[in-house]
Scaffold this active site. Structure first.
Site: not given
Ligand code: NAD
Ligand code: DAU
Length: 339
Positions: A38, A62, A128-130, A155, A157-159, A184, A212, A281
């Site tokens: 949380l 955690d 993630t595709d990143e 981010y 790099a950690s994934k 995404n 951006y 970016h």
């Molecule tokens: P999010 O940030 O919405 O949710 C992350 C959750 O993890 C939160 O509920 C947070 O409380 C919990 N958390 C964080 N640190 C923790 C810890 N130390 N121990 C236990 N719980 C912890 O993330 P999301 O967008 O739902 O992404 C979920 C997963 O999917 C991530 O691993 C992300 O890399 C991957 N992913 C996200 C996207 C995207 O577009 N959002 C796309 C591809 C992959």
């Molecule tokens: O591709 C999967 C990834 O998608 C996941 O692994 C990440 O967890 C998730 O956050 C997402 O990453 P992005 O960086 O692509 O998502 P974000 O919504 O932050 O940004 C999407 C695009 O929009 C990116 O090119 C940056 C741009 N952007 C983002 C924000 C927050 C803007 O132009 N303005 C903004 O304020």
């Protein structure tokens, strides 16, 4: 069918939260354990409809806390682990990388150790595709599972580091794993720091939308429910040790995404404000999902149907996101966008 115990980490967040609800409803014969710390990104109000169901359980912990995680696995003897918990926002990783290494790398390694110790049936690591870095604007190029890992942000790099640990536990200890790499996501309960929910919430409040750079960067959007269905399929049918890319061929520039939302909401494009570009970016992401399609997956939403459903959801659930953007989020926003 015998009851199975499924541990979902990060089930109070965006994708994990949608996945928990999907699994609780679809598999009454499974016990779904939502483990989450949380953090700012997690909230349990989204689970009001399922929290009294018999097959839903919540554990606050955690993932990087070895002393809490190992005894939990020894007690519950989970069959499946689906690992979402992470720090997930690229911009936050640029200002504060340390917590990304702790949660995403160390946290994953602690879970892998626990899974190895109790002999789980499957560990699905949601990546993630990143991790593949970026593509140029040639529309014929895609990320496949063979694309080398070349992460560009702290981010990603950690994934990528966590992906390598998951792979190593399979190679060294024979841990039954899969790695999914999705593009995404968007949909209900997306935290309003990310582009789509940020745009919807700000346009609804007649506030400027920060884009951006020149807004020409491309992302490949997938509705969160299609991602959940992909993970469900990989959990049950994925071949041990394999990586599966997840994406639905929905490439859009950021400017197209923002303009689409403004148009559906009937507001003016004058709300768009071009701001300083994100450091490092990535230009373009685009997924080749052939391998997952061969396993039997196909998305149900197009970008048009998905974005319309998502905007509807944000209109119907203002209480959820208004409560988020009125709190600590305001400090984050000021700091992030004044740079
Ligand atoms: P999010 O940030 O919405 O949710 C992350 C959750 O993890 C939160 O509920 C947070 O409380 C919990 N958390 C964080 N640190 C923790 C810890 N130390 N121990 C236990 N719980 C912890 O993330 P999301 O967008 O739902 O992404 C979920 C997963 O999917 C991530 O691993 C992300 O890399 C991957 N992913 C996200 C996207 C995207 O577009 N959002 C796309 C591809 C992959
Ligand atoms: O591709 C999967 C990834 O998608 C996941 O692994 C990440 O967890 C998730 O956050 C997402 O990453 P992005 O960086 O692509 O998502 P974000 O919504 O932050 O940004 C999407 C695009 O929009 C990116 O090119 C940056 C741009 N952007 C983002 C924000 C927050 C803007 O132009 N303005 C903004 O304020």
């Amino acid at each position: 069918m015998t009851r199975k115990k499924v541990l979902v980490t990060g089930g109070a967040g965006f994708i994990g939260g949608n996945f928990v609800q999907y699994m609780v409803d679809k598999y009454p014969q499974y016990d779904i354990y939502n483990l989450d710390l949380l953090t700012y990104a997690g909230d349990l109000t989204k689970h009001r409809d399922i929290e009294t169901k018999e097959n839903y359980h919540f554990v606050k912990a955690d993932i990087a806390d070895h002393e809490a995680i190992i005894p939990l696995f020894e007690k519950e003897k989970f069959d499946f682990v689906v690992h979402f918990a992470a720090e997930s926002h690229v911009d936050r990783s640029i200002t504060d990388p340390g917590v990304f290494v702790r949660t995403n790398v160390l946290g994953t390694q602690v879970l892998l150790d626990a899974a190895k110790q109790v002999g789980i049936t499957k560990f699905v690591h949601v990546s993630t595709d990143e991790v593949y870095g970026e593509l140029d604007f040639d529309p014929t190029t895609f990320f496949t599972e063979e694309t080398p890992l070349q992460p560009n942000s702290p981010y990603s790099a950690s994934k990528a580091s966590s992906d390598l640990l998951v792979r190593a536990y399979h190679e060294t200890y024979g841990l039954p794993i899969n790695i999914t790499r999705c593009s995404n996501n968007y949909g209900p309960y997306h935290f309003p720091e990310k582009l789509i929910p940020l745009t919807i919430s700000r346009v609804l409040n007649d506030q400027k939308v920060p884009v951006y750079g020149d807004g020409k960067n491309i992302r490949d959007w997938l509705h969160v429910i299609d991602h959940c269905a992909a993970i469900d399929l990989v959990l049950h049918e994925g071949v041990n040790g394999e990586v599966y890319n997840v994406g639905g061929h929905n490439e859009r520039t950021n400017l197209e995404v923002v303009k689409t939302i403004i148009s559906i909401l009937g507001k003016s494009e004058d709300l768009i404000e071009f701001v300083k570009d994100r450091l490092g970016h990535d230009k373009r992401y685009a997924i080749d999902p052939t391998k997952l399609e061969q396993l039997g997956w196909k998305p149900t939403y197009t970008f048009e149907t998905g974005i319309a459903q998502t905007i509807e959801w944000y209109l119907d659930n203002k209480e959820w996101w208004e409560q988020i953007i009125s709190g600590e989020y305001q400090n984050y926003f000021e700091k992030q966008y004044s740079m």
